[in-house]
Design an enzyme around this catalytic site. Structure first.
Site: not given
Length: 300
Positions: A179, A247
């Site tokens: 990811k 993030k």
């Protein structure tokens, strides 16, 4: 349920992604417990046949899916009398499976999985998803999975109800690393499109026509197809937040450092998203990086 599906299933976290993912599971099978800190979010799913849990402990099932922004939120579900650990213990659940669907640090989730298996007998799978809310609603997510292969086999029918591209990537942390690689492309793409649209606009080009041209050529992407309208309308409210994109970029660079790699493009994009969030625009969709480029005079 079929012989290959878990005996009981729960999904915790009914935000923009978790809600539609839960609906896909209900369409596929119907046997689902849901929980959310804001309990009113469970009501539409209860109307579709879900059971609303009163606490994470009440939601403790053979397989628990979590759709939360980061690992801290997942960990907060575990302790105390109302936590998942107490719920699994009260039910005598042997080797429960906890699935982390959020985008989390590959390094942190691997350590988390090791600790939960060692201390509590809980198998953790990191299974982040890509495809946005459209993919969640249509059941066409890309799901990248890391962790124990036997547990993945158990949960694969669940994943298949939510995604069309489900791939096992390797041991704990591998799904999160995949990811991270995905997010390099996503963050760079929204930034590149923002620069293109900024230049087109400054040069007096019709942005609607520019979007059509981009979508018709090699520059086309899911970002353009799902979010191209945002650059035309200049509406960046809602969607996948810039704060979460930042993030993700930090996780990417941490993983690169661990592997001894330098990722100059990701580092530059991270700097732009740092600036965007510092300006107070962290809640905007990540395509709002366009606004940051405009505010700095179009000089990236």
């Amino acid at each position: 349920m079929t012989e290959t599906t878990p005996r009981s299933l729960a999904l915790l976290g009914l935000g923009p992604m978790g809600g539609p993912m839960a609906r896909r599971l209900l369409d596929s099978d119907g046997g689902l417990t849901v929980w959310n800190r804001t309990s009113t979010k469970t009501e539409p799913l209860v109307a579709l046949g879900a059971r609303a849990a009163t606490s994470p402990a009440d939601a403790a099932s053979d397989v628990v899916l979590t759709v939360l922004p980061d690992l801290d939120q997942v960990e907060s579900l575990l302790p105390g009398p109302g936590g998942l650990l107490a719920g699994w213990s009260a039910r005598g659940t042997a080797r429960p499976v906890l699935v982390v669907h959020g985008t989390v640090s590959p390094i942190a989730v691997a350590a988390f999985a090791e600790r939960l298996l060692r201390d509590h007998g809980v198998t953790v799978l990191d299974a982040p998803v890509s495809g946005g809310t459209v993919g969640a609603e249509n059941g066409t997510l890309s799901i990248m999975v890391g962790g124990d292969r036997e547990a993945v086999t158990l949960v694969e029918p669940v994943f298949a109800a939510m995604g069309t591209t489900v791939r096992y990537m390797g041991p704990s942390g591998s799904g999160a690393l995949a990811k991270a690689c995905n997010q390099i492309v996503v963050a760079a793409t929204v930034t590149a499109v923002s620069e293109a649209m900024l230049l087109a606009g400054k040069g007096g080009l019709d942005l609607s026509v520019m979007l059509e041209l981009l979508q018709g050529g090699l520059a086309d992407s899911a970002v353009l197809r799902q979010k191209g309208h945002r650059w035309i309308s200049n509406d960046f409210d809602g969607g996948g937040s810039a704060r979460n994109q930042l993030k993700d970029l930090r996780f990417i660079l941490d993983a690169a450092t661990q592997e001894g790699l330098e990722l100059p493009l990701s580092n530059t994009v991270r700097g732009l998203f740092d600036e965007m969030v510092a300006r107070g625009d962290g809640a905007l969709d990540h395509t709002g990086i366009h606004r940051t480029l405009v505010l700095r005079g179009g000089v990236p």
